[in-house]
Every structure is written in structure tokens, then in C-alpha cells.
Design an enzyme around this catalytic site. Sequence first.
Site, PDB file in Angstrom:
ATOM      1  N   PHE A  21       0.824  -1.207   0.000  1.00 32.61           N
ATOM      2  CA  PHE A  21       0.000   0.000   0.000  1.00 32.61           C
ATOM      3  C   PHE A  21       0.863   1.263   0.000  1.00 32.61           C
ATOM      4  CE2 PHE A  21      -2.818   3.211   1.908  1.00 32.61           C
ATOM      5  CZ  PHE A  21      -3.937   3.065   1.097  1.00 32.61           C
ATOM      6  N   GLU A  22       2.058   1.171   0.547  1.00 32.41           N
ATOM      7  CA  GLU A  22       2.961   2.332   0.626  1.00 32.41           C
ATOM      8  C   GLU A  22       3.780   2.541  -0.645  1.00 32.41           C
ATOM      9  OE1 GLU A  22       1.384   1.361   4.351  1.00 32.41           O
ATOM     10  OE2 GLU A  22       2.669   0.006   3.201  1.00 32.41           O
ATOM     11  N   ILE A  46      -0.580 -11.644  -1.782  1.00 36.51           N
ATOM     12  CA  ILE A  46      -1.145 -12.991  -1.837  1.00 36.51           C
ATOM     13  C   ILE A  46      -2.551 -12.935  -1.251  1.00 36.51           C
ATOM     14  CG2 ILE A  46      -0.930 -15.385  -1.068  1.00 36.51           C
ATOM     15  CD1 ILE A  46       2.107 -14.941  -0.941  1.00 36.51           C
ATOM     16  N   HIS A  52      -9.714  -7.853   1.540  1.00 34.15           N
ATOM     17  CA  HIS A  52      -8.552  -6.979   1.705  1.00 34.15           C
ATOM     18  C   HIS A  52      -7.654  -7.022   0.474  1.00 34.15           C
ATOM     19  CE1 HIS A  52      -5.476  -4.805   3.954  1.00 34.15           C
ATOM     20  NE2 HIS A  52      -4.591  -5.693   3.533  1.00 34.15           N
ATOM     21  N   ARG A  91       6.332 -17.206 -10.759  1.00 31.53           N
ATOM     22  CA  ARG A  91       6.448 -15.940 -11.476  1.00 31.53           C
ATOM     23  C   ARG A  91       7.722 -15.154 -11.136  1.00 31.53           C
ATOM     24  NH1 ARG A  91       1.403 -17.435 -11.068  1.00 31.53           N
ATOM     25  NH2 ARG A  91      -0.167 -16.807 -12.587  1.00 31.53           N
TER      26      ARG A  91
END
Length: 151
Positions: A21-22, A46, A52, A91
Amino acid sequence: ALKECKVEEDNIFETEVPGAFELPLAAKLLALSGTVDAIICAGVLIKGDTMHFEYICDAVSKGIMNVGIQTNVPVTFGVLTCLDEQQVIKRSTGDSNHGYDWGKTAVEMALLRGEAIGKGAIKGKGMGFASEGEEKEDEEEKKEGKGRGFF
């Protein structure tokens, strides 16, 4: 990928943030500093049992995109959004290592930005990728009217 593109080690800078989020704010601060040609926001999200994951993925992807648009600094979205750790491993290793592609994308976009704003960037040259002699050659070509186009 950055080394393959002749990005000098001194021009590679890493920092960390507490969570995905930052990433957009950190990217914006770096972009506004004027010290970077491109930013790669790398991280992993994940999915858990709640919504959320969806909220964070949406906020982070839009935030990172907006930083690039608002600052005109290329910002590469390098956040893996996966359902489990096995997808993350798949990935981020071997032939499917998305980090490699993110590095190539950042360099390509930095060069494109340089050409678009008239910095005379040439693929493989300029913006910390060229030797001093190559940069002088670029200046001479400009004086002779051999400038490069946008594409």
C-alpha cells in the site's frame, strides 16, 4: 536486466517500504526528487480469505499508475498479485522471472521519456547508460541536425 541494458551499478538504487500500500507514495517521493530516470515498484500480494486483497491490489495498481502519469517519470508496476506462494515462486524464478521483464521495461520507458522530452536519449546511450565519449558523439550529431525522432 538492468546490467544487460548497461545501467551502471551506481545508478541502481533500492529502498523498502512496510507494505504494498505504501509503494505509490514512495514512488511519488522518488519521482519528485528528480534523482531517478525510472522506478520499479516490486512487491507481492497474496490473496487471503477476505476482500482486503482486492482493495489493496486496486489501490496499489491505480496509485502506481497515477504516479507515472502525474510526474512523467516511468513507474513500472512490479507487484505480483497471486493466489498462493506457489504462484509467486513460479512468477519470480527461472524463465518466468517477471523481475527481469520489469527491469527491461523500466529502461525502455526511461529512454522513451528521454526522447519524448528532447533529452536525446538513444537506445543504449544516455541517462547513465553511456560513456562520456558516446554522450559527446550525441551532442555532435545534434549540432549537425541528425537528431532522433520520437519513435
